[in-house]
Design an enzyme around this catalytic site. Sequence first.
Site, short mmCIF file in Angstrom:
data_model
loop_
_atom_site.label_atom_id
_atom_site.label_comp_id
_atom_site.label_asym_id
_atom_site.label_seq_id
_atom_site.Cartn_x
_atom_site.Cartn_y
_atom_site.Cartn_z
NE ARG A 185 -2.62 -0.52 3.26
CZ ARG A 185 -3.27 -1.00 4.29
NH1 ARG A 185 -4.54 -1.26 4.21
NH2 ARG A 185 -2.67 -1.23 5.43
CE LYS B 88 4.37 -19.49 10.73
NZ LYS B 88 5.27 -18.42 11.16
CG HIS C 37 11.39 -20.43 7.64
ND1 HIS C 37 10.44 -20.01 8.54
CD2 HIS C 37 12.56 -20.37 8.32
CE1 HIS C 37 11.02 -19.73 9.68
NE2 HIS C 37 12.31 -19.93 9.59
CD GLU D 261 11.72 -17.75 17.93
OE1 GLU D 261 12.30 -17.17 17.02
OE2 GLU D 261 10.49 -17.76 18.06
CG ASP E 24 4.71 -17.12 15.21
OD1 ASP E 24 4.67 -16.91 13.98
OD2 ASP E 24 5.69 -16.77 15.92
CG HIS F 112 8.02 -23.25 11.97
ND1 HIS F 112 7.87 -23.19 10.62
CD2 HIS F 112 8.14 -21.96 12.38
CE1 HIS F 112 7.90 -21.92 10.23
NE2 HIS F 112 8.06 -21.15 11.28
CE LYS G 274 8.30 -15.01 18.68
NZ LYS G 274 9.21 -15.22 17.57
C1 BG6 Z 1 8.76 -17.60 12.04
C2 BG6 Z 1 7.93 -17.09 13.20
O1 BG6 Z 1 7.98 -18.44 11.23
O2 BG6 Z 1 9.88 -18.32 12.54
C3 BG6 Z 1 8.79 -16.24 14.12
O3 BG6 Z 1 6.85 -16.33 12.71
C4 BG6 Z 1 10.05 -16.99 14.53
O4 BG6 Z 1 8.05 -15.83 15.26
C5 BG6 Z 1 10.77 -17.54 13.30
O5 BG6 Z 1 10.88 -16.09 15.24
C6 BG6 Z 1 11.97 -18.38 13.69
O6 BG6 Z 1 12.67 -18.77 12.54
P1 BG6 Z 1 14.22 -19.06 12.56
O7 BG6 Z 1 14.54 -19.50 11.18
O8 BG6 Z 1 14.88 -17.75 12.93
O9 BG6 Z 1 14.47 -20.10 13.60
#
Ligand code: BG6
Length: 495
Positions: A52, A158, A188, A226, A245, A250, A346
């Site tokens: 946008r 996602k 990912h 994390e 999330d 994952h 987190k």
């Molecule tokens: C993302 C989440 O998919 O993966 C994030 O939305 C998370 O919250 C991240 O921090 C972690 O990915 P990686 O590759 O840094 O371990």
Amino acid sequence: MNHPGTQTPEPVAIVIIGATGDLSQRLLFPALYRLFSEGAIAGSLAIVGMSRRGMTHEQFRTFVREGVQRDVAIDAASWGRFAERLFYVSADSMKEADYAHLARTLADVEPRFGTGGNRLFYLAAPPSTYESILTNLGRSELIRYGSRQLWTRVIIEKPFGRDEATARRLNVLVDRVIGEEFVYRIDHYLGKETVQNMLVLRFANTVFEPIWNRRYVDHVQISFVEDIGVGGRGRFYEEVGVVRDVIQNHVLQLLAIIAMEPPAVFDAEEFRNEKAKVLRAIPPVQPVAAVRGQYAPDLVGGQRVPGYREEEGVEPQSPTPTYAAMRLQIENWRWADVPFYLRAGKRLARKDTEVVVVFRQPPLRLFRDYDIAGMDHNVLVLKTTDDERIALRFGARVPGHKHEIRSVTLDFSYRDFGEPEHPAYEHLLLDVMRGVQTSFPRRDEVELQWAIVDPLLMYWAGHPPDDFPNYPAGSMGPKEADDLLRREGRQWRTD
Ligand code: BG6
């Protein structure tokens, strides 16, 4: 052998919807630049960013460059060739009329860069916008449904839906607008080396597979720990929370790959069939076997870090969990009675994402005269964090006159190969351009993953927490998460 996973991708015009977001700037553009500068993708390429925000093509190129140079050393000549392929469209992805602007830009750049009419749309926008974007892409006829000579592929980030019902609805729409064959639901984690290697580790070696079952495995832990907070993503995080999330996607994908049966051949359908089969064998998580948490402000490394409720975009009384731990069962012949413990959070003490397979203790009476206090179960650790590695812990006799057994570690780092490192997004973008769907969860997997966590999410929504925030930033999460394992005589691994 000309494996589809090694072909040079065909020419393509890539459209990134949500091009000015954090994901695009931090991960997608750096990955695309590296692929381009290394010659992994064809020179016949154009990239159109859509968002946008008002911006000229030049301003957009500067914005992309800022992201790329954060983790890639830019080479002036390749940057020049990459930048001239970058274009920007300021448009509201929620408004059908705005797509005419995108169509005009594509009509202009496609012949100029010889992209041949192949198109790749990347939905890097908030999850709540996916339905509208797909509908608008369909209506504006930018997607060539069902065409194989001239393909259109769509990547969807996602979380895919908010629960099973919304995921199903989105899947019906995907079917109507694109077709399963052309959709890439991206997770990912499936592009990480350790994850790509899991099947090789399990099925291309002799020593692991025979003991990969309830007879030898005591339990499995999957940790998604994390140290970062939610940072500038407070608004997004309020919509999702930790389960949507990272756990629904994952963590459950890691679990499926660790627990699945060997496919007969390694292709997209067989691999995904096996993952779906194991996901189907998991009953929904019971609220009594789950713990939630939210971080409170605290001093970390001598500096005060804000609590979740103080983060930008977060409600002052927010019930959103930033931590969850749970116990799952897989009810099949291989895994019955082997607990799978999952945790994610987190603002914890460190960054560590790993799968830990803890094997049963052997009968140790034979060594009754030994000091075995420093001896542990055999443990296999698969780390998916930046320095991706595999470690195996086993007992060894300590040299000398004492009778002592201690655990030691065999350690392998992917860096030992001495190969250049490729972030997950590079692997996955390349796969999409090659038309390889193996590392992208299929419709049924995503729905099954929701079915596992949905009842818990519903229960939590109906029973707001009265103890939030309940863990200090910089800790390892709420105490109840330790109790979850302690009451079963186990503990979270800290290897
Ligand atoms: C993302 C989440 O998919 O993966 C994030 O939305 C998370 O919250 C991240 O921090 C972690 O990915 P990686 O590759 O840094 O371990």
